[in-house]
Design an enzyme around this catalytic site. Structure first.
Site, PDB file in Angstrom:
ATOM      1  N   SER A 270      -9.832  -0.463   6.887  1.00 18.97           N
ATOM      2  CA  SER A 270      -9.422  -0.228   5.876  1.00 18.97           C
ATOM      3  C   SER A 270      -8.553  -1.557   5.155  1.00 18.97           C
ATOM      4  CB  SER A 270      -8.475   1.059   5.832  1.00 18.97           C
ATOM      5  OG  SER A 270      -8.714   2.226   5.792  1.00 18.97           O
TER       6      SER A 270
ATOM      7  N   SER B 176      -9.616   1.956   2.780  1.00 21.63           N
ATOM      8  CA  SER B 176      -8.881   2.719   1.839  1.00 21.63           C
ATOM      9  C   SER B 176      -7.820   1.908   1.252  1.00 21.63           C
ATOM     10  CB  SER B 176      -8.042   3.656   2.665  1.00 21.63           C
ATOM     11  OG  SER B 176      -7.301   3.118   3.785  1.00 21.63           O
TER      12      SER B 176
ATOM     13  N   LYS C 247       0.791  -1.105   0.005  1.00 23.64           N
ATOM     14  CA  LYS C 247       0.044  -0.063   0.043  1.00 23.64           C
ATOM     15  C   LYS C 247       0.842   1.129  -0.028  1.00 23.64           C
ATOM     16  CE  LYS C 247      -3.826   1.954   2.569  1.00 23.64           C
ATOM     17  NZ  LYS C 247      -4.734   1.895   3.758  1.00 23.64           N
TER      18      LYS C 247
END
Lengths: 499, 97
Positions: A178, A154, A79
């Site tokens: 997330s 996210s 990420k």
């Protein structure tokens, strides 16, 4: 078996046995990326050249016996809020659009030591603020199960990359759901470990008391292998805890006999989609058949978790994001008049709408005159929520419920009403407030063929129990199927009703 | 409680937040923050009179270490990320007249 059909641990085993190589596996991933990335947009940065060099080096170390771990040689996606030395790290924000870290996150270093081959950095909601990956400054990611839908957020790029076969596993971060929510929307496994189990060093902070890095994977076995690799005590993160017992792969047993599972009645009320409800309850029946004792109970305070979370997270975000000032790194506005004007213009041009909204709210709840009424009040309610979980875990080993009230919403349908979007976090958010570990794994599909996530929540540091329960369920459920098989075939979704 | 969000509040908070909002953004911020605070006011339903605020979920103590330098000199690398630099230093706008 085609390489891309393998899980991460299956691929590592095949490389070790000489059936394939880290380089061949990487090349297959890049073929997939070339075919699909334009459609899905999972990545912000792809480092093909660097990845090939890593794969070659790791392959040599595997052949010489230097590397033999459960993930050695396997391509991974990270990420874009975790620093990697020398690789663009943007947090999907314009303000960090040109930032190249001088050091790597501890969790990433742990993976590299275990022979991971890093493909690149995945798309996310800007600074991890969002539930759809649509707040990214670099464009939305699409859900590989249906490209009209969001992948969740996210950590949406990481989840979509796994579902699309554009990596074998990934790291995400979870501040209010997330990791778990995009895992649910994309039909993969995602785990938020106990706060402090994985070092946050090198993770660009959003809400520091809530942030935690965790595994995102194709199955529970991979999840255990990743957690085992990234969990470590780190002197560079003063909230990092020292745990001896990190042999998570040993927990992969089919055994839930006598395990006490509690189902919070308050997680099955208004707003929960019928398909999600029945799939989750069906999963609890499967665990009951396997010997678990399943009961309903009242968790209480569920409706207070979201306002508590958004107060605390916004407060911490407003403080954490003060560092983006256009001086030391990142974006600086072109025209300005003096230092303060430079700060203000840089930040106003560099941050997106949702980030500014949370910085404003956070600055307000921390401001003199409102601190006690909002921020301090939220910290007190957080103590009550923690107590509610303590009470629950005195009776139950595991709490079972949905990950999110619905399956993946359509692109463009969420951002216009922030509070409605925040309400989608209702089942994931309290876990972060209480510092607990939780895992999300696929448990069915809705009427439109979109994946549904099952959430299992454990008490602090009971990751082994969580993994054992998840593994037992996964074996009983059988293969879930992959998004890539459905690409192009999935029917267009009918208009979805509001939540 | 949303009525506490006046134009002055938004101006004051943007100073704290170091943000420069356009007139439209200010109106939007006023609406968003008002709605959010109305929602957060739900916490007022709970009696927290005798509850201690919890900033950390585990009992944690200060973590001490020896005050020794462990990082190497990477000045050039660090400066390479700076929007402006001069003579091995970050360059900032004039701060004092």
């Amino acid at each position: 078996m085609a390489l891309l059909d393998m899980t991460a641990t299956e691929l590592a085993a095949a490389i070790k046995e000489g059936k394939t190589t880290a380089v061949d596996a990487l090349n297959e991933v890049f073929e997939r990326i070339e075919a699909k990335e334009d459609t899905y947009h999972c990545y912000v940065t792809i480092d093909k050249e660097g990845a090939l060099k890593q794969a070659e080096a790791v392959q040599r170390q595997i052949e010489s016996g230097e590397l033999s771990g459960a993930l050695a040689g396997v391509p991974v996606a990270i990420k874009d809020n975790m620093c990697i030395k020398g690789m663009l790290t943007t947090c999907s924000s314009k303000i960090l659009g040109n930032f190249v870290p001088t050091y790597s996150a501890e969790a990433v270093i742990n993976l590299q030591k275990a022979g991971a081959v890093i493909i690149g950095k995945t798309n996310m909601d800007e600074f991890a603020m969002g539930s759809t990956t649509e707040t990214s400054a670099f464009g939305a990611t699409k859900n590989p199960w249906n490209t009209d839908c969001v992948p969740g957020g996210s950590s949406g790029g990481s989840a979509a990359a796994i579902a699309a076969g554009e990596c074998f596993y990934a790291l995400g971060s979870d501040t209010g759901g997330s990791i778990r929510q995009p895992a649910a929307y994309c039909g993969i496994v995602g785990m938020k470990p106990t706060y402090g189990l994985v070092s946050r060093y090198g993770l660009i902070a959003y809400g520091s008391s809530l942030d935690q890095i965790g595994p995102m994977s194709q199955d529970v076995t991979d999840c255990a292998a990743i957690l085992q690799t990234i969990a470590s005590h780190d002197a560079k993160d003063s909230t990092s805890v020292s745990t001896q017992d990190t042999d998570y792969m040993s927990a992969l047993e089919e055994d839930v006999k006598g395990l006490r599972i509690g189902i919070p009645k308050d997680y099955f009320g208004e707003g929960l989609d019928e398909d999600v409800k029945s799939a989750v309850l069906h999963a609890s029946e499967i665990l009951r058949e396997k010997g678990a004792i399943v009961e309903e109970f009242n968790l209480s305070l569920v409706d207070y978790a979201i306002p508590t979370y958004y107060t605390i997270a916004a407060a911490e975000a407003s403080s954490n994001l003060e560092r983006f000032d256009g001086i030391k790194y990142g974006y600086r506005t072109k025209d300005f008049n003096g230092l303060h004007n430079m700060y203000k213009k840089t930040r106003s041009e560099g941050f997106g709408e949702e980030v500014k909204r949370r910085i404003m709210l956070g600055s307000f709840v921390l401001s003199s005159g409102y601190y006690d009424a909002y921020y301090l009040k939220a910290l007190k309610v957080k103590a009550l929520i923690k107590k509610a979980f303590d009470d629950a875990f005195s009776k139950y080993d595991i709490i079972l419920g949905p990950v999110a009230p619905t399956t993946a919403p359509q692109l463009g349908s969420s951002l216009s009403d922030p509070i409605k979007m925040y309400l989608g976090d209702i089942y994931t958010i309290a876990v972060n407030l209480a510092g607990l570990p939780a895992i999300s794994l696929p448990c069915g599909k809705d009427r439109n063929g979109l994946p549904i996530g099952l959430q299992l929540i454990g008490d602090c540091f009971t990751e082994k129990k969580l993994l054992r329960t998840a593994y037992t369920y996964e074996k009983a459920r059988g293969a879930f199927g992959k998004a890539m098989e459905q690409t192009g075939k999935a029917a267009a979704l009918p208009e979805k009703e509001g939540m | 409680m949303a009525n506490i969000i006046t134009d002055e509040t938004i101006d004051y908070v943007s100073i704290l937040a170091k943000l420069e909002l356009s007139p439209e953004e200010k109106e939007q911020a006023k609406r968003d923050m008002g709605r959010m605070l109305d929602y957060i006011d739900k916490l007022g339903e709970l009696d927290t009179e005798n509850v201690e605020a919890m900033s950390h979920v585990f009992p944690v103590n200060n973590v001490f270490r020896e005050d020794v330098v462990s990082n190497s000199d990477i000045r050039e690398e660090l400066l390479s990320n700076a929007p402006a630099q001069k003579d091995g230093m970050f360059m900032v706008p004039r701060t004092f007249d």
